[in-house]
Write an enzyme that holds these catalytic residues in place. Sequence first.
Site, PDB file in Angstrom:
ATOM      1  N   LYS B 107      38.812  46.572  32.010  1.00 16.22           N
ATOM      2  CA  LYS B 107      37.983  47.223  33.034  1.00 16.22           C
ATOM      3  C   LYS B 107      37.185  48.306  32.328  1.00 16.22           C
ATOM      4  O   LYS B 107      37.646  48.869  31.326  1.00 16.22           O
ATOM      5  CB  LYS B 107      38.858  47.871  34.119  1.00 16.22           C
ATOM      6  CG  LYS B 107      38.212  47.981  35.481  1.00 16.22           C
ATOM      7  CD  LYS B 107      38.081  46.630  36.116  1.00 16.22           C
ATOM      8  CE  LYS B 107      37.880  46.563  37.561  1.00 16.22           C
ATOM      9  NZ  LYS B 107      37.938  45.247  38.146  1.00 16.22           N
ATOM     10  N   ASP B 147      31.072  44.772  39.070  1.00 13.10           N
ATOM     11  CA  ASP B 147      32.138  45.404  39.860  1.00 13.10           C
ATOM     12  C   ASP B 147      31.451  46.402  40.791  1.00 13.10           C
ATOM     13  O   ASP B 147      30.282  46.210  41.141  1.00 13.10           O
ATOM     14  CB  ASP B 147      33.134  46.076  38.899  1.00 13.10           C
ATOM     15  CG  ASP B 147      34.520  46.231  39.512  1.00 13.10           C
ATOM     16  OD1 ASP B 147      34.617  46.892  40.547  1.00 13.10           O
ATOM     17  OD2 ASP B 147      35.491  45.701  38.950  1.00 13.10           O
ATOM     18  N   GLY B 219      37.541  38.638  59.965  1.00 15.32           N
ATOM     19  CA  GLY B 219      36.318  38.728  59.162  1.00 15.32           C
ATOM     20  C   GLY B 219      35.512  37.460  59.305  1.00 15.32           C
ATOM     21  O   GLY B 219      36.035  36.398  59.687  1.00 15.32           O
ATOM     22  N   ASN B 222      31.505  36.187  53.625  1.00 20.73           N
ATOM     23  CA  ASN B 222      31.460  35.077  52.696  1.00 20.73           C
ATOM     24  C   ASN B 222      32.803  34.348  52.558  1.00 20.73           C
ATOM     25  O   ASN B 222      32.883  33.122  52.677  1.00 20.73           O
ATOM     26  CB  ASN B 222      31.030  35.668  51.342  1.00 20.73           C
ATOM     27  CG  ASN B 222      30.645  34.621  50.375  1.00 20.73           C
ATOM     28  OD1 ASN B 222      30.099  33.592  50.778  1.00 20.73           O
ATOM     29  ND2 ASN B 222      30.941  34.839  49.120  1.00 20.73           N
TER      30      ASN B 222
END
Lengths: 776, 428
Positions: B107, B147, B219, B222
């Site tokens: 990360k 991110d 939800g 996507n």
Amino acid sequence: MPEIKQEWQVIIDLLRDTDPILLNRIGRKMMHYLYKLSIKQIGILMERLESSTNDIQFDPNKSSNEPLQRVDQNVLEQITEEIFKIASAELPSEAITQMVKVWVKDDKARFLSMAAEKRDVALVEISDALHRFSNKKESIKNISPEENIGIKVALIRRFFSEDLNYINTVKNYLTIDDFSTLLKNTIGPSQGNGKLGGKAAGLFRAATILTNKQNSSISIRNLAVPKTWFLTSDGIIEFLHFNALEEMPNIKYRSQIEIRQEYPYLEQIFKNSSMPPEIIAGLNLALDDLGDQPLVVRSSSLLEDQSGAAFAGKYKSLFVANVGTKQERLIALIDAILEVYASVFGPDPIEYRRERGLLDFNEEMGILIQEVVGRKVGKYFFPAYSGVAFSFNDARWSKRIKREDGIIRLVAGLGTRAVDRVDNDYPMLISPGLPGLRVNVDPHEVLWYSQKNVDVINLITKRFETVPFEKLIREVGYNYPSLNQIISIYQNGDMITPTGNMLNINEDTPVITFARLLKSGPLVYQLNDMLKILSNELQMPVDIEFACDGDIHKIYLLQCRPQSTAICHENVSIPENIEKNKILFTANQYITNGVVKGIEYIVYVDPDEYDNLETMDDLMMIGRIIGELNQKLPKQSFILIGPGRWGSRGDIKLGVRVGYSDINNTSMLIEVAKMKKDYMPELSFGTHFFQDLVEAKIKYLPLYVGSSGTVFNEDFFMKSPNMLLKIIPTAKKYEALVRVISISKLFNNASVEIILDEDTNQGIAYIKEEIITPSS
Amino acid sequence: MSEKGFNAFKMAQQQFDKVAESLGLDDATCELLRNPMREYHFSIPVRMDDGTVKVFQGFRVQHNDARGPCKGGIRFHPQETIDTVKALATWMTWKCSVVDIPLGGGKGGIICDPHQLSDREQEALCRGWVRQLAYNVGPFQDVPAPDVMTTGQHMLWMMDEYEKIHNGRFPGFITGKPVGIGGSLGRTEATGYGVIFTLREALREMGIDIQKTTASFQGFGNVAQYAVRLYTEYGGKAICVSCWDQQEQKSYTFKKADGINLDQLLSFTDKFGGIDKSKATQFGYEVLPGDAWIEQNVDILIPAALENQINESTVRKIASSVKVIAEGANGPTTPEADAVIKEKGIFVIPDFLANAGGVTCSYFEQVQCNMNYYWSKEEVLSKLDQKMTDAYLKVSALSRDRKVYMRDAAYMIAIQRVADACRLRGWV
């Protein structure tokens, strides 16, 4: 052999016999000319003249208040002879001839200065005089600079404004011929003496200045103003007389409720009345000239657009599709004008005038009939883009943005969506100083805050309509003017800027981003230059409206006025002598003007306590409590003060996790940066819902606690009785962290007032006690 | 960072310690896996639009690359802390491991607020980041991805800089690129489909015919949309979805007892997954409060929206009919709720397994880039099915064998694989 007379002598001889008064005037001009050259002889003559008139006057028994005695005409003639004698001795003959000729020509323009100077001269007479002047040969129009400026100033006063600042800023840029062109497109009672009104004055001045600056600024060389016709301000008076509605102007003295109740009826009375035939004839001419392009009928009242009272949006501006037979178009145009006329008597403008002490002013309404800038695309007519630009930016989303760089509100289609604040839709905001610094950067954010609907004129229904952008694009496709400058393509989470014209608008989602236009188009330069030039010349911040028909290199100026005082110069002086113990906080960084009054509750989230929360559940809970308080406290009666970045989407530690719906009832959002061990946290400037705050006019303030020269009364926030559990009984666990302070519970007849003064970069929140007048 | 309060890295270590103990890992392995292998901290000077130079702080944490090159996003965050980055890098190691893709965890980020930067400045920042790390990252060392606040555009700027430095074309250096310039097809579908691939296997193992099941989704973004699509294609009956109503600023649940017709529902859904209420009513949907999705009498719950949605107060509303929860969202269940779910005996497909379709597709992107040969969407999705199915089966087998909760099994398998790799390499 007789002496051969010089040309000037012949002219003087002729004038002596035919026009002795003109000869006198020319003699005076020569005297001044010689005096300016410091010719000794003329000095002596003037001294002699002074003493001789004194001799005539001198009588010790007379009071200085008694009128002078008249000097004989012969004496004056004699003086003229002497002046020319001196001139012939001092100047070459050719020069004298040249000067005399110019002065005689000047005099031929006297009819114009006379017509302009007289206050009550009718429109028709001035038009006629200007017409005569314009039709004269160039050699005759070549009048002296003094005469020229005198006539211009008189015409400015007659048609636009008596305001000295206005006259000063415009007189050097325009020509007498500009007025001639203007009056060709002016309609009004022929015997009337109305003006063109504030909006016309503002547009005329800005267009004149910018046109004159085109050579020094490349970006505005393709500046244009849409073709415009003017209806003078006394048209409305004529209309009221014609329809026996003379009592209308006194409606303003009725009560607000009465005015509001009667207004819809009144509008219909206006719409069912008749326009005087003379004005109809004028409108006919206007329609012939304007053709069948859609029109916008704009108010241009005498009070409108003066600095100090912007009247922004108070009077109506109406779109007319202008399609059909000539008769149909005329009826529609008249209908729109009458509706604008009626708006003079509407409750909102009257209230606005009452508040500003302008009620007794004899308001008249001029009208601008302007071509709508745009193109016919399918059944619609609209500009590629349009918007408004302001000299001062009061909505900075970054501390890098300077207030004096201004701000642009840009939309696709008609500019109505940029001018007004529309629910659930957003214009593109740009700071011309740092155009690359956008409010929204993440593609999802860009999509969310993009403009979704476009205002257009539907040529079939003949109506002004709001159409979803995607629907419009599906319908008109690539025919949308300069489409690739306006949209980006949202594809699989990426926002793609089009490279050329090969856009796949049918499969992917087109989003209004103006990406190409803002990156490499001329718009930002055009507007930046326009704002800078105008505010420099006018010595005040301005507010301009603009549009583009699809050719991005050309920009149309639609309107220019002083930037609304309501936006940039609220009456924000901070009162002196506020008792120290009444101050809740002061601020001295990133202040924008504003006043928030009558705050009854303060919701305070303590930064230290917030920092100490250990679990995600607790951190999330604070956001939920704020959301609940937002629903339960009376709307606009409270302010929110909390740590760091309200609405932080990344790290919840940076600020309370709220959405716009959790804070939308607050009257002010305050972010507290409190010095940590070795750094000061960055504040968000409200970026997480910046555009929502702007559109809802919720004030934002960054508060740097502990920075020098500021006060932060932490004791007040932490030790005042906390109402939280009375409002949300289940929030016991968070009582020390979320504090709800009721001002009325602490003080009688008091509320909190926050004053932010941008000019001094000072802000203050304090307890304001109402002064109660004892009842008799 | 503050000494008190929430610390993500501390939490990641505690989580690891618990699993390591149950796995009986030795001290050295624990020591190695508790901390990142490498941390880079560096300064990035950027010439700003106004001519001044501003210096930004950049990071990259490579938690563990025993199983393959590190993989993980680059965050642009105004108050990034190294502890957050370390925690996220650790979780990436476990996530790649649980779906058994040959990658480690990484990360990185830059302390900045993109809202305060122009495009040009962001580009300079991206290129500056790569210049500092050009020899420590790459297709075979460490592969970054988008991110928080970074996008495909940022990835392309970074790739371009990397390629300039290394004088060649290395699209496999970075993922999350747009299709056509090194991106993979199927990325949009990957997470939602991945959830259903694991669900299908779970039902099969439980002996439940998917065609006879009903499901409720939280939800309608996507992930949920593609999950509904695949689930209904398999014959399941989706009866409920919930979504956020932008106008009213609250959420609603849309229910159709005889099953949702996805294409019809999508015809009146906006790009943010907001459903038009009046159209929905017209088409026979019941419009219920936002949290009604959780209390439906269905077999399957699929939270695919936000974190912490199944919490202490909502968990009690779950109907007794519910047999499986497939976590499409990140962290939808709080630890308190997790305990109740365990108690109720509901089968959970934990988030970092169920929604690993995204990272798997990222891996596919890298593979395609390294080959410079790109697959069709069908090929991507069929390979995704294979990967997700295998991953699921291994986790569920362990869960059965060791009689542990699925979430614990997923962590155990993930950590075990990394520990094994370290041992095989002779590191520990």
